[in-house]
Design an enzyme around this catalytic site. Sequence first.
Site, PDB file in Angstrom:
ATOM      1  N   ASN A  36      38.110 -12.758 -15.544  1.00 55.63           N
ATOM      2  CA  ASN A  36      38.843 -11.568 -15.335  1.00 55.63           C
ATOM      3  C   ASN A  36      40.077 -11.885 -14.385  1.00 55.63           C
ATOM      4  O   ASN A  36      40.525 -10.981 -13.791  1.00 55.63           O
ATOM      5  CB  ASN A  36      37.890 -10.642 -14.727  1.00 55.63           C
ATOM      6  N   ASP A  62      40.400 -12.977 -11.052  1.00 55.21           N
ATOM      7  CA  ASP A  62      40.257 -12.817  -9.677  1.00 55.21           C
ATOM      8  C   ASP A  62      40.192 -14.498  -9.082  1.00 55.21           C
ATOM      9  O   ASP A  62      40.127 -14.583  -7.841  1.00 55.21           O
ATOM     10  CB  ASP A  62      38.875 -11.955  -9.348  1.00 55.21           C
ATOM     11  N   ASP A 109      32.615 -16.576 -13.061  1.00 52.54           N
ATOM     12  CA  ASP A 109      31.622 -15.326 -13.275  1.00 52.54           C
ATOM     13  C   ASP A 109      30.821 -15.582 -14.621  1.00 52.54           C
ATOM     14  O   ASP A 109      30.747 -16.562 -15.366  1.00 52.54           O
ATOM     15  CB  ASP A 109      32.546 -14.050 -13.374  1.00 52.54           C
ATOM     16  N   ASP A 169      18.626 -20.171  -9.342  1.00 56.92           N
ATOM     17  CA  ASP A 169      18.353 -20.738  -8.028  1.00 56.92           C
ATOM     18  C   ASP A 169      17.517 -20.008  -7.051  1.00 56.92           C
ATOM     19  O   ASP A 169      18.403 -18.686  -6.730  1.00 56.92           O
ATOM     20  CB  ASP A 169      19.850 -21.300  -7.530  1.00 56.92           C
ATOM     21  N   ASP A 224      15.612 -23.850  -3.544  1.00 56.19           N
ATOM     22  CA  ASP A 224      16.523 -24.295  -2.443  1.00 56.19           C
ATOM     23  C   ASP A 224      15.569 -24.840  -1.166  1.00 56.19           C
ATOM     24  O   ASP A 224      14.504 -24.169  -0.849  1.00 56.19           O
ATOM     25  CB  ASP A 224      17.298 -23.205  -1.886  1.00 56.19           C
ATOM     26  N   GLU A 264      13.948 -28.692  -4.039  1.00 54.86           N
ATOM     27  CA  GLU A 264      14.888 -29.581  -3.319  1.00 54.86           C
ATOM     28  C   GLU A 264      14.079 -29.843  -2.247  1.00 54.86           C
ATOM     29  O   GLU A 264      13.669 -29.061  -1.477  1.00 54.86           O
ATOM     30  CB  GLU A 264      16.183 -28.764  -3.026  1.00 54.86           C
ATOM     31  N   HIS A 266      26.040 -29.916  -6.449  1.00 54.72           N
ATOM     32  CA  HIS A 266      27.381 -29.051  -5.736  1.00 54.72           C
ATOM     33  C   HIS A 266      27.398 -29.512  -4.153  1.00 54.72           C
ATOM     34  O   HIS A 266      28.389 -28.750  -3.510  1.00 54.72           O
ATOM     35  CB  HIS A 266      27.050 -27.541  -5.689  1.00 54.72           C
ATOM     36  N   ASP A 267      26.248 -30.295  -3.715  1.00 57.03           N
ATOM     37  CA  ASP A 267      26.404 -30.674  -2.312  1.00 57.03           C
ATOM     38  C   ASP A 267      27.002 -32.078  -2.323  1.00 57.03           C
ATOM     39  O   ASP A 267      26.948 -32.590  -1.241  1.00 57.03           O
ATOM     40  CB  ASP A 267      25.064 -30.668  -1.845  1.00 57.03           C
TER      41      ASP A 267
END
Length: 550
Positions: A34, A36, A40, A109, A210, A252, A326-327
């Site tokens: 969209n 922004d 999403d 997650d 997590d 994790e 992502h880490d």
Amino acid sequence: MEDKVKDTIQTGSDKWWKRAVIYQIYPRSFADSNGDGIGDLQGIIAKLDYLEDLGIDAIWLSPVCRSPQDDNGYDISDYQDIDPMFGTLDDMEALIREAGRHHIRIIMDLVLNHSSDEHRWFQEAKKSRENPYHDYYVWRDGVEGEAPNDMRAAFGGSAWEWVPEVGQYYFHQFSVKQPDLNWENPRLRREIYDMINWWIDKGVGGFRLDVIDQIAKEPDKKITNNGPRLHEYLRELSRETFQKADLVTVGEAWGATTELAKLYSNPDNSELSMVFQFEHICLDQIEGKEKWDLAPLPFMKLKEVFARWQTQLCGRGWNSLFWNNHDLPRIVSRWGNDGQYRVESAKMLAILLHGLQGTPYIYQGEEIGMTNVQFGIEDYRDIETLNLYRERLEKGYSREEIMRSVYAKSRDNARTPMQWNDEENAGFTQGTPWLKVNPNYTEIHAAAQVNDGDSVFACYRKLVHLRKEYPVFVDGDFRLLLEDDENIFAYTRTNKDSRLLVICNFYDRTVRFSLEEDISDMELLVTNYRETGSAGTLRPYEARMLYLKK
Ligand code: GLC
Ligand code: CA
């Protein structure tokens, strides 16, 4: 016992997730529908054809629940709603449904070690000591007007935060906006189980948990991970939730050893399917220091670590296989070569990992060989990176030194937007992306690779499909070859009727090798060079995966 039954118990090959490859999506950086500037859920739905083409079985979705986004969604303020930034609960249900049509399951997650300080529970908890929610969190009185002890939070500063209304400190292992939940409280645990069962009823395919090894903390004894009650909690959690459905669960666990991993991933299904352990991924830092304190990769140690996990867990647990998330920084920049040999080294790392026993994870962009970035500090967004920069400046480190660490290890390396094509913003958004796009998108992007048989993408697609075709990927025994070779990572996987042999040159120079076994009869399943190489040498980053039916 019947052979088939015995076989199933030993290898657990009845479990869908033992044959699966899982793809991780970091939603805010994947695809924006969209304009922004933030990825999403509808953006993900629009890319399901791409993911089905890659052949993956499940998506692990980093958190999309309602959150003030202090730590990009790892600070949840409502576990049963979707953050408006990502869409609505209807969009989430649509994603589960549409993904199902593409034969893809959705893994949520679960952030259960802490919530956001904006969660209703914490808002209540900090009102008074008598409030029924107070004990959902970890509170202590001060000692002579100071914090209870000197424990530090992972993102910098004290792990204790003073709340004047109640005259106590709360414990937070991450940011101040991520108060730790108190798992000793049975009412809290029950609320968590109800929430998880609500998601299971919505049809999710599993959960990633997590920092799960940190839930059983005992701050008075300075115990953060692997607390005494950890496995008791996990067994209860599993019994009350996961065991009711055919789910995959992955915890994790930064503090996992092979011994602990056998508990977590016990084939009796009493805890989890598997854990993410980080022993291999923490090797390139100065021992006993932080990830920012860089050291070259000790290659021999890397081989030893992989070999140990492969042999120890075989038949007694289950490995997860990953280079990226992502880490973590991008593997091709980290242990491959993101210059001249980007394509070769990205494929070599893929071949090395995907031949192993366990469930492989692909982190978005890894399948096209995306690389690290080097921005000015003002363009970083990650709370950990920004806090580190400030802390080290105060401690007297030079800017150059800090930026060297940031370039090598910042989590934003993995979080730059997915590179879809060579249009503006890499086709990620029509607006302004929340984090800058890596300028190399004009060259490295998915559109250029999906129809190119020589691309990094094609190599990943091939590996994903091979795992489904050949049972030896799932049940073959592991043996390390050329143990003392300082350039080559080689191993076999052997089951009752076939053998897989993987041989990889980890460096940018040509090397010679000789194997004890005769490999001339073996079929070449995958490699990363177009022209056939010679028998006893490997070119820079050359990798071969060979197969033999006995
Ligand atoms: C995990 C997540 C990381 C997050 C932290 C706190 O390590 O992977 O992104 O910042 O937990 O929730
Ligand atoms: Ca958006």
